[in-house]
Design a protein around this motif. Sequence first.
Motif, PDB file in Angstrom:
ATOM      1  N   ALA A 284      -1.207  26.139  53.725  1.00 46.41           N
ATOM      2  CA  ALA A 284      -1.537  27.158  52.734  1.00 46.41           C
ATOM      3  C   ALA A 284      -2.938  26.874  52.199  1.00 46.41           C
ATOM      4  CB  ALA A 284      -0.530  27.144  51.595  1.00 46.41           C
ATOM      5  N   ASN A 285      -3.548  27.883  51.567  1.00 45.25           N
ATOM      6  CA  ASN A 285      -4.862  27.661  50.984  1.00 45.25           C
ATOM      7  C   ASN A 285      -4.728  27.050  49.594  1.00 45.25           C
ATOM      8  OD1 ASN A 285      -4.270  29.790  49.224  1.00 45.25           O
ATOM      9  ND2 ASN A 285      -5.412  31.292  50.423  1.00 45.25           N
ATOM     10  N   ARG A 286      -5.868  26.819  48.967  1.00 43.48           N
ATOM     11  CA  ARG A 286      -5.852  26.084  47.693  1.00 43.48           C
ATOM     12  C   ARG A 286      -5.191  26.885  46.569  1.00 43.48           C
ATOM     13  NH1 ARG A 286     -11.825  24.685  46.156  1.00 43.48           N
ATOM     14  NH2 ARG A 286     -12.042  24.482  48.400  1.00 43.48           N
ATOM     15  N   THR A 287      -5.278  28.228  46.634  1.00 41.84           N
ATOM     16  CA  THR A 287      -4.638  29.051  45.599  1.00 41.84           C
ATOM     17  C   THR A 287      -3.133  28.835  45.589  1.00 41.84           C
ATOM     18  OG1 THR A 287      -6.364  30.731  45.897  1.00 41.84           O
ATOM     19  CG2 THR A 287      -4.380  31.389  44.715  1.00 41.84           C
ATOM     20  N   VAL A 288      -2.533  28.868  46.777  1.00 43.05           N
ATOM     21  CA  VAL A 288      -1.087  28.674  46.873  1.00 43.05           C
ATOM     22  C   VAL A 288      -0.708  27.257  46.482  1.00 43.05           C
ATOM     23  CG1 VAL A 288       0.869  28.629  48.459  1.00 43.05           C
ATOM     24  CG2 VAL A 288      -0.813  30.470  48.615  1.00 43.05           C
ATOM     25  N   ARG A 289      -1.467  26.290  46.975  1.00 38.14           N
ATOM     26  CA  ARG A 289      -1.136  24.888  46.653  1.00 38.14           C
ATOM     27  C   ARG A 289      -1.254  24.611  45.159  1.00 38.14           C
ATOM     28  NH1 ARG A 289      -1.455  20.077  49.743  1.00 38.14           N
ATOM     29  NH2 ARG A 289      -2.989  19.400  48.192  1.00 38.14           N
ATOM     30  N   THR A 290      -2.229  25.247  44.508  1.00 41.81           N
ATOM     31  CA  THR A 290      -2.374  25.073  43.062  1.00 41.81           C
ATOM     32  C   THR A 290      -1.124  25.541  42.330  1.00 41.81           C
ATOM     33  OG1 THR A 290      -4.781  25.323  43.164  1.00 41.81           O
ATOM     34  CG2 THR A 290      -3.732  25.699  41.030  1.00 41.81           C
ATOM     35  N   GLN A 291      -0.602  26.691  42.731  1.00 36.80           N
ATOM     36  CA  GLN A 291       0.599  27.202  42.094  1.00 36.80           C
ATOM     37  C   GLN A 291       1.815  26.315  42.370  1.00 36.80           C
ATOM     38  OE1 GLN A 291       0.456  29.632  39.832  1.00 36.80           O
ATOM     39  NE2 GLN A 291      -1.733  29.477  40.266  1.00 36.80           N
ATOM     40  N   LEU A 292       1.872  25.767  43.578  1.00 36.60           N
ATOM     41  CA  LEU A 292       2.981  24.867  43.892  1.00 36.60           C
ATOM     42  C   LEU A 292       2.904  23.591  43.049  1.00 36.60           C
ATOM     43  CD1 LEU A 292       3.148  25.234  47.777  1.00 36.60           C
ATOM     44  CD2 LEU A 292       4.623  26.301  46.071  1.00 36.60           C
ATOM     45  N   ARG A 293       1.694  23.097  42.843  1.00 36.90           N
ATOM     46  CA  ARG A 293       1.538  21.906  42.000  1.00 36.90           C
ATOM     47  C   ARG A 293       1.929  22.206  40.561  1.00 36.90           C
ATOM     48  NH1 ARG A 293      -3.843  18.487  42.853  1.00 36.90           N
ATOM     49  NH2 ARG A 293      -2.630  17.210  41.391  1.00 36.90           N
ATOM     50  N   ASN A 294       1.596  23.411  40.106  1.00 29.84           N
ATOM     51  CA  ASN A 294       2.013  23.796  38.753  1.00 29.84           C
ATOM     52  C   ASN A 294       3.535  23.829  38.634  1.00 29.84           C
ATOM     53  OD1 ASN A 294      -0.578  24.073  37.706  1.00 29.84           O
ATOM     54  ND2 ASN A 294      -0.741  26.228  38.297  1.00 29.84           N
ATOM     55  N   MET A 295       4.193  24.245  39.712  1.00 30.69           N
ATOM     56  CA  MET A 295       5.655  24.274  39.703  1.00 30.69           C
ATOM     57  C   MET A 295       6.230  22.866  39.638  1.00 30.69           C
ATOM     58  SD  MET A 295       6.429  27.296  42.463  1.00 30.69           S
ATOM     59  CE  MET A 295       5.819  28.976  42.187  1.00 30.69           C
ATOM     60  N   ILE A 296       5.569  21.930  40.326  1.00 31.83           N
ATOM     61  CA  ILE A 296       6.009  20.532  40.234  1.00 31.83           C
ATOM     62  C   ILE A 296       5.849  20.034  38.804  1.00 31.83           C
ATOM     63  CG2 ILE A 296       5.544  18.172  40.978  1.00 31.83           C
ATOM     64  CD1 ILE A 296       4.667  19.244  43.661  1.00 31.83           C
ATOM     65  N   LEU A 297       4.696  20.368  38.202  1.00 31.91           N
ATOM     66  CA  LEU A 297       4.408  19.909  36.842  1.00 31.91           C
ATOM     67  C   LEU A 297       5.416  20.453  35.842  1.00 31.91           C
ATOM     68  CD1 LEU A 297       2.321  18.310  35.151  1.00 31.91           C
ATOM     69  CD2 LEU A 297       1.092  20.465  34.814  1.00 31.91           C
ATOM     70  N   SER A 298       5.814  21.715  36.047  1.00 28.22           N
ATOM     71  CA  SER A 298       6.770  22.327  35.124  1.00 28.22           C
ATOM     72  C   SER A 298       8.210  21.965  35.437  1.00 28.22           C
ATOM     73  CB  SER A 298       6.618  23.853  35.164  1.00 28.22           C
ATOM     74  OG  SER A 298       6.948  24.350  36.454  1.00 28.22           O
ATOM     75  N   ARG A 299       8.396  21.225  36.555  1.00 29.06           N
ATOM     76  CA  ARG A 299       9.726  20.766  36.963  1.00 29.06           C
ATOM     77  C   ARG A 299      10.697  21.929  37.202  1.00 29.06           C
ATOM     78  NH1 ARG A 299       9.969  15.248  36.085  1.00 29.06           N
ATOM     79  NH2 ARG A 299       8.391  14.414  34.669  1.00 29.06           N
ATOM     80  N   THR A 300      10.153  23.060  37.657  1.00 35.90           N
ATOM     81  CA  THR A 300      11.019  24.213  37.910  1.00 35.90           C
ATOM     82  C   THR A 300      11.599  24.199  39.313  1.00 35.90           C
ATOM     83  OG1 THR A 300       9.091  25.520  38.583  1.00 35.90           O
ATOM     84  CG2 THR A 300       9.778  25.677  36.270  1.00 35.90           C
ATOM     85  N   VAL A 301      11.043  23.334  40.192  1.00 39.59           N
ATOM     86  CA  VAL A 301      11.492  23.322  41.579  1.00 39.59           C
ATOM     87  C   VAL A 301      11.735  21.879  42.011  1.00 39.59           C
ATOM     88  CG1 VAL A 301      11.006  24.038  43.923  1.00 39.59           C
ATOM     89  CG2 VAL A 301      10.073  25.357  42.027  1.00 39.59           C
ATOM     90  N   ASN A 302      12.980  21.549  42.273  1.00 41.96           N
ATOM     91  CA  ASN A 302      13.298  20.173  42.646  1.00 41.96           C
ATOM     92  C   ASN A 302      12.902  19.856  44.086  1.00 41.96           C
ATOM     93  OD1 ASN A 302      14.414  19.609  40.125  1.00 41.96           O
ATOM     94  ND2 ASN A 302      16.433  20.358  40.740  1.00 41.96           N
TER      95      ASN A 302
END
Length: 336
Positions: A284-302
Amino acid sequence: MAALSALNPTLLDVAKRLDSNGNIDKIVELMNLTNEIIDDATFIEGNLQTGHKSTVRTGLPVPTWRKLYGGVQPSKSTTAQVVDNCGMLEAYAEIDKALADLNGNTAAFRMSEERAFIEGMNQEFASTLIYGNEGTEPEAFTGLAPRYNSLAAANGVNIVNSGGVGADNTSVWLVVWGPNTAHGIYPKGSQAGLSITDKGQVTIENADGSNGRMEAYRSHYRWDTGFTVRDWRYIVRVANIDISDLTAQTGTQALTASTNILRALIQATELLPSMGMGRAVFYANRTVRTQLRNMILSRTVNQLTWETHNGKKVISYDGIPFRRVDAILNTEAVVA
């Protein structure tokens, strides 16, 4: 002379590369991109001098339930042959000898040019691996997107539709690299990867457009390469990811939406026949990866985690590394 300054380093270029001590300064490569797909791709020597011919199974024998004294009709499998071509990616670097020899920094100055050319070749390869299309550019090779560009095609079952309908769409790719799934190719009898040949000192004819001559150093860059898909079931495209929805987590990319990227990733992994046929990687490009990292930070996706692959910390989804490819655009047309 305008053409010369555009295509060849000038004295101004030299001045811009010198530090306060008159040495070639370390250049901050602002033009560099991250295309980690180049690091992952499996490369195999083709069986043709121009590419690779694959024989793929298109049909299975039909068995028969036999009763006593009953006969069984013979049957057979069917196959088809597919040829994937290689392209020749080339470039020349030519530097005025007198310019390169200034201050005794010849090797350092030429090396500063080498890095830029290598990066340019890498970016062009990565872009072609994603979007290359021999139908519109016969000199190149066909990449991923033209092979998975229709939901109605036979391999359309391996395209997950994320619901985007505008002009700001992107894709996530799941590729299983292996000799029987998908891999890069290079022509039979040649070498894999980028080759750089130092042509040394040469005389350039008509250097200034008026039959003038110039002594120069010349380097030749060449990369004969292509891409083949042996089994289309081992590549999945998560297409039509609406960027504006993704960044805002609304609309098609709201956490509760059926087209949300997380649900699409689950579907993508389940579409693979087997995980044991090669090395599975998400791109994926950096835009998608940024959002995925935000999801890790928010602990919304195990299922999203930080893991170490090949000595680097990378995002992983369900144990599959999520690598960054800047060549993947945010302006893809809708895959329909």
